[in-house]
Write a protein that holds these residues in place. Structure first.
Motif, short mmCIF file in Angstrom:
data_model
loop_
_atom_site.label_atom_id
_atom_site.label_comp_id
_atom_site.label_asym_id
_atom_site.label_seq_id
_atom_site.Cartn_x
_atom_site.Cartn_y
_atom_site.Cartn_z
N ALA A 13 0.61 -1.08 0.23
CA ALA A 13 0.43 -0.01 0.28
C ALA A 13 0.80 1.15 -0.33
CB ALA A 13 -0.70 0.15 0.54
N ALA A 14 1.81 1.18 1.06
CA ALA A 14 2.98 2.33 0.53
C ALA A 14 2.89 2.96 -0.54
CB ALA A 14 4.44 1.91 1.76
N ASP A 15 3.64 2.01 -1.43
CA ASP A 15 3.85 2.00 -2.88
C ASP A 15 2.94 3.21 -3.95
OD1 ASP A 15 6.12 1.17 -2.32
OD2 ASP A 15 5.98 -0.58 -3.44
N VAL A 16 1.88 2.24 -3.48
CA VAL A 16 0.17 2.81 -4.15
C VAL A 16 0.00 4.35 -3.66
CG1 VAL A 16 -1.55 2.17 -4.55
CG2 VAL A 16 -0.19 0.62 -4.32
N TYR A 17 0.23 4.11 -2.84
CA TYR A 17 -0.05 5.62 -1.78
C TYR A 17 0.73 6.25 -2.13
CZ TYR A 17 -0.39 9.78 1.86
OH TYR A 17 -0.39 10.67 2.10
N LYS A 18 2.32 6.10 -2.56
CA LYS A 18 3.68 7.36 -3.34
C LYS A 18 2.47 7.77 -4.71
CE LYS A 18 8.25 7.75 -3.93
NZ LYS A 18 9.29 7.37 -4.02
N ALA A 19 2.19 7.03 -5.19
CA ALA A 19 1.99 7.33 -5.90
C ALA A 19 0.76 7.63 -6.45
CB ALA A 19 1.94 6.11 -7.29
N LEU A 20 -0.02 8.08 -5.00
CA LEU A 20 -1.36 8.84 -5.54
C LEU A 20 -1.32 10.25 -4.58
CD1 LEU A 20 -4.13 5.79 -4.62
CD2 LEU A 20 -3.39 7.26 -6.30
N ALA A 21 -0.30 9.97 -3.58
CA ALA A 21 0.16 11.56 -2.78
C ALA A 21 0.82 12.36 -3.00
CB ALA A 21 0.02 10.80 -2.42
N THR A 22 1.27 11.84 -3.73
CA THR A 22 3.16 12.90 -4.31
C THR A 22 2.77 13.04 -6.53
OG1 THR A 22 4.66 11.08 -5.91
CG2 THR A 22 3.91 11.46 -3.54
N ILE A 23 3.38 14.56 -6.63
CA ILE A 23 3.17 15.18 -8.29
C ILE A 23 4.18 14.18 -8.77
CG2 ILE A 23 3.79 17.20 -9.03
CD1 ILE A 23 1.94 17.70 -7.28
N GLU A 24 5.11 13.62 -8.37
CA GLU A 24 6.16 12.51 -9.15
C GLU A 24 4.84 11.33 -9.64
OE1 GLU A 24 8.99 10.35 -7.60
OE2 GLU A 24 10.24 11.41 -8.57
N GLY A 25 5.00 11.15 -8.58
CA GLY A 25 3.49 9.98 -8.53
C GLY A 25 2.81 10.03 -9.44
N LEU A 26 1.64 11.05 -9.11
CA LEU A 26 0.84 11.43 -10.02
C LEU A 26 0.73 11.62 -11.97
CD1 LEU A 26 -1.61 13.61 -7.52
CD2 LEU A 26 -1.97 11.60 -8.20
N ALA A 27 2.50 12.13 -11.85
CA ALA A 27 2.59 12.43 -13.41
C ALA A 27 2.81 11.27 -14.31
CB ALA A 27 3.86 13.70 -12.87
N GLY A 28 3.79 10.36 -13.49
CA GLY A 28 3.38 8.91 -13.96
C GLY A 28 2.21 7.73 -14.08
N TRP A 29 1.37 8.51 -13.68
CA TRP A 29 0.24 7.35 -14.72
C TRP A 29 -0.90 8.36 -14.92
CZ3 TRP A 29 -4.79 7.93 -12.41
CH2 TRP A 29 -5.40 8.73 -10.97
N TRP A 30 -1.23 9.21 -14.28
CA TRP A 30 -2.27 10.30 -14.58
C TRP A 30 -2.01 11.10 -15.91
CZ3 TRP A 30 -6.07 13.51 -12.09
CH2 TRP A 30 -7.03 13.79 -12.50
N THR A 31 -1.14 12.01 -16.31
CA THR A 31 -0.32 12.82 -16.52
C THR A 31 0.89 13.56 -15.95
OG1 THR A 31 -1.30 15.11 -18.46
CG2 THR A 31 -2.06 15.26 -16.10
N ARG A 32 1.52 13.16 -17.63
CA ARG A 32 2.75 14.11 -17.04
C ARG A 32 2.75 15.42 -16.99
NH1 ARG A 32 5.68 9.54 -18.84
NH2 ARG A 32 5.81 8.83 -21.07
N ASP A 33 1.79 16.55 -17.81
CA ASP A 33 1.88 17.87 -17.21
C ASP A 33 0.85 17.95 -15.15
OD1 ASP A 33 1.58 20.14 -16.57
OD2 ASP A 33 0.61 20.61 -18.41
N THR A 34 1.98 17.24 -14.51
CA THR A 34 1.38 17.41 -12.83
C THR A 34 2.00 18.72 -11.75
OG1 THR A 34 -0.05 15.01 -12.92
CG2 THR A 34 0.17 15.99 -10.52
N THR A 35 0.96 19.39 -11.92
CA THR A 35 2.21 20.07 -11.21
C THR A 35 1.86 20.91 -9.51
OG1 THR A 35 1.35 22.50 -11.78
CG2 THR A 35 2.99 21.78 -12.89
N GLY A 36 1.84 21.59 -8.45
CA GLY A 36 1.25 22.29 -7.64
C GLY A 36 1.72 21.48 -6.36
N ASN A 37 0.54 21.51 -5.33
CA ASN A 37 0.90 20.91 -3.86
C ASN A 37 0.45 19.81 -3.43
OD1 ASN A 37 1.86 20.61 -1.18
ND2 ASN A 37 1.07 22.93 -0.50
N ALA A 38 0.71 18.84 -3.26
CA ALA A 38 -0.52 17.51 -3.01
C ALA A 38 -0.71 17.27 -1.71
CB ALA A 38 0.58 16.32 -4.11
N GLN A 39 -0.08 18.08 -0.31
CA GLN A 39 -0.18 17.82 0.34
C GLN A 39 -1.74 18.25 1.06
OE1 GLN A 39 1.49 16.30 2.54
NE2 GLN A 39 2.56 15.48 0.82
#
Length: 154
Positions: A13-39
């Motif tokens: 779950a920690a690996d999945v969470y990282k992909a959902l809760a960080t800009i780098e993770g989100l850019a790796g599966w949804w859209t490369r153009d992801t910016t902002g503060n994921a907190q």
């Protein structure tokens, strides 16, 4: 009206969470153009482009909640009218050696003419959840603009 999906990912779950809760993770599966503060309290902008670089749309999400290894929840602040005010949630649990992601895009007030827009979004969410699984399991997802094209709407 809600869009709901369930997918299993063969990873902690920690690996999945990282992909959902960080800009780098989100850019790796949804859209490369992801910016902002994921907190929590932050805002994340997701922009989508064609392979030639033309922008075709996007969303801004307010980050409502993050519970490490268990939940990520956003509220749509900017994007298509049908998305405004809706909530997107990823709930994680462990079952049979997999992390189960229960996804919900909830509180739609309008599905668009004939329900086509909601149907399109549901299918796109499914393809992006498969991209999330690919990213976590193999290290490489299919974020936009390299995502699966499903129709003339992209």
């Amino acid at each position: 009206m809600d869009i709901v999906h369930r997918i299993g990912i063969k990873a902690p779950a920690a690996d999945v969470y990282k992909a959902l809760a960080t800009i780098e993770g989100l850019a790796g599966w949804w859209t490369r153009d992801t910016t902002g503060n994921a907190q929590p309290g932050g805002h994340v902008a997701f922009r989508f482009h064609t392979v030639t670089g033309d922008e075709i749309g996007g969303f801004t999400m307010g980050v409502l909640e993050q519970t490490p290894d268990h939940k990520v929840r956003w509220q749509v602040e900017d994007g298509p009218a049908e998305w405004l005010g809706t909530e997107v949630e990823f709930q994680l649990s462990q079952q049979d050696g997999q992390t189960i992601v229960m996804f919900g895009h909830r509180q739609w007030r309008d599905a668009g003419p004939g329900g086509e827009f909601m149907a399109h979004c549901s299918t796109k969410w499914a393809t992006f959840l498969l991209s999330l699984r690919e990213l976590v399991e193999t290290g490489r997802g299919q974020p936009a603009p390299d995502d699966v094209k499903i129709s003339n709407w992209h």
